[in-house]
Design an enzyme around this catalytic site. Sequence first.
Site, PDB file in Angstrom:
ATOM      1  N   GLU A  96       0.833  -1.202   0.000  1.00  0.00           N
ATOM      2  CA  GLU A  96       0.000   0.000   0.000  1.00  0.00           C
ATOM      3  C   GLU A  96       0.864   1.246   0.000  1.00  0.00           C
ATOM      4  OE1 GLU A  96      -3.079  -0.038   2.873  1.00  0.00           O
ATOM      5  OE2 GLU A  96      -3.943   1.832   2.127  1.00  0.00           O
ATOM      6  N   GLY A  97       0.515   2.211  -0.869  1.00  0.00           N
ATOM      7  CA  GLY A  97       1.218   3.495  -0.897  1.00  0.00           C
ATOM      8  C   GLY A  97       0.222   4.612  -0.670  1.00  0.00           C
ATOM      9  N   GLY A 100      -3.426   4.062  -2.302  1.00  0.00           N
ATOM     10  CA  GLY A 100      -4.305   3.078  -1.669  1.00  0.00           C
ATOM     11  C   GLY A 100      -3.721   1.683  -1.808  1.00  0.00           C
ATOM     12  N   VAL A 102      -2.849  -2.188  -2.984  1.00  0.00           N
ATOM     13  CA  VAL A 102      -2.624  -2.852  -4.272  1.00  0.00           C
ATOM     14  C   VAL A 102      -2.802  -4.350  -4.071  1.00  0.00           C
ATOM     15  CG1 VAL A 102      -1.010  -3.147  -6.206  1.00  0.00           C
ATOM     16  CG2 VAL A 102      -0.898  -1.071  -4.803  1.00  0.00           C
ATOM     17  N   ASP A 218       8.612  11.971  -9.493  1.00  0.00           N
ATOM     18  CA  ASP A 218       8.523  11.141  -8.290  1.00  0.00           C
ATOM     19  C   ASP A 218       9.438   9.926  -8.422  1.00  0.00           C
ATOM     20  OD1 ASP A 218       7.622  10.749  -5.743  1.00  0.00           O
ATOM     21  OD2 ASP A 218       5.735   9.783  -6.321  1.00  0.00           O
TER      22      ASP A 218
END
Length: 465
Positions: A96-97, A100, A102, A218
């Site tokens: 999860e990042g 939300g 995965v 990013d």
Amino acid sequence: MVRKGLEWRSLVPECLRSSFIPKRPAAALEPKKKIKIVAKQSSFQRLSYSDVSNPASPLSPEDLSTSLVGSNLYVFTLAELRLITQGFSSGNFLGEGGFGPVHKGKVDDKLRPGLRAQPVAVKLLDLEGAQGHKEWLAEVIFLGQLRHPHLVKLIGYCCEEEQRTLVYEFMPRGSLENHLFKRFSASLPWLTRLKIAVGAAKGLQFLHEAEKPVIYRDFKASNILLDSDYTAKLSDFGLAKDGPEGDDTHVSTRVMGTQGYAAPEYVMTGHLTAKSDVYSFGVVLLEMLTGRRSVDKTRPSREQNLVDWARSSLNDPRKMARIIDPKLEGQYSPKAAHKAAQLAYQCLRHNPKSRPLMSAVVDTLDALLALTDDIPVAHFVYTAPTEAHLTKRQEDDHRDEAAKKSSSPARDKAAGRYDRRRRSVGVRSPKALTKFGFSDTSLRNKDYARVYQNAAAAARSHGAT
Ligand SMILES: Nc1ncnc2c1ncn2[C@@H]1O[C@H](COP(=O)(O)OP(=O)(O)OP(=O)(O)O)[C@@H](O)[C@H]1O
Ligand SMILES: [Mg+2]
């Protein structure tokens, strides 16, 4: 204070907002807008993010899929995604990042004509989280249209009511971050690290040299995903930006990114150029050389910031040997490591103009793959991982992650176990931001919120958008 113009509403076309289920058929759309979209597609020009995020010309979901028709993106229903992930079960949880959770899913060849049976990764927006529609849309617009062997493939998406989901090709070896820093993961061999660095550099080079250049914004170890043969692919385009056009040298933007990876001039001024990505690449290269995180609060204070700690050692081969990852156990080419360290030094230069282009980075790293004659001969028996090993390891990883996070509002809600209404979309509460040292509620991601407070202030004073 919420800055006018930075609220999600101002960034999102009306019909793609949280209650965007189309109220009118696509045929009823104003002819002017339709013509604009068709013209873009017929000239095979990539649709810019600004084309669809302009509140003055809102796009319906039908428009979005029409605009991206050449991209072969599949539009899924939430019910289908529930089915292929076994109800977003914890057994299929990958991690999860900021967006939300995965989950791994399995698509069979009957789901859609032309879509082959394959494993996929399904990323579900956490409706209680810091990211929202804007990041989802950026991902669909950028990754939906850009195809390259070193970018993760977006297979499709789902957008039902307020829920947003992304469906990607499944990357069996997870993220570079997990391999470099997970306590119990085996050390990545030297040549594998170089291969990953070359692949990720080629992904960035492709973005920078595209007909309409893209600034990724990013670049970090967790956004580099690995295929079964360690081919590196960039994921997460939620922060990507169309590059400057014409005579412009930079784009002005809010300061977003991740502490420890973002280029200092961007953090200070909000001026974003492709050279900001080159700086972040230098940080990741340094992480691969040293096995240390870009920021590690568990270390003594002078070692917490990797770039500050390592910079003075990068141009001196003897000092360099002292900072190289001890997990490599000496199994690397000192010549290649020194050259890679010099390259990292150049990427990390304070003056962005002095940093190399990504094409030069790719050439330099590619050449290092051939430097193998000074790698010490290792006295160990290497057992090549089989498919069974890989599956077992994934299962172990999934179990670890699932144990850490046994419940998630997004997963529960999507699985029909959760019925709390979302009160706001993507705007973090002032209280939560204050916790991170921010007074500006427009910074919406918990990671991005970690970028220095003075940087955000500086960007604001430069009138960034
Ligand atoms: N296509 C994919 N295949 C396999 N695993 C994936 C895929 N996409 C994401 N993951 C896994 O899901 C987890 C979460 O990824 P995600 O990109 O959402 O967060 P992150 O990169 O850790 O954080 P951030 O929000 O800062 O990007 C990661 O551990 C990653 O390994
Ligand atoms: Mg990510």
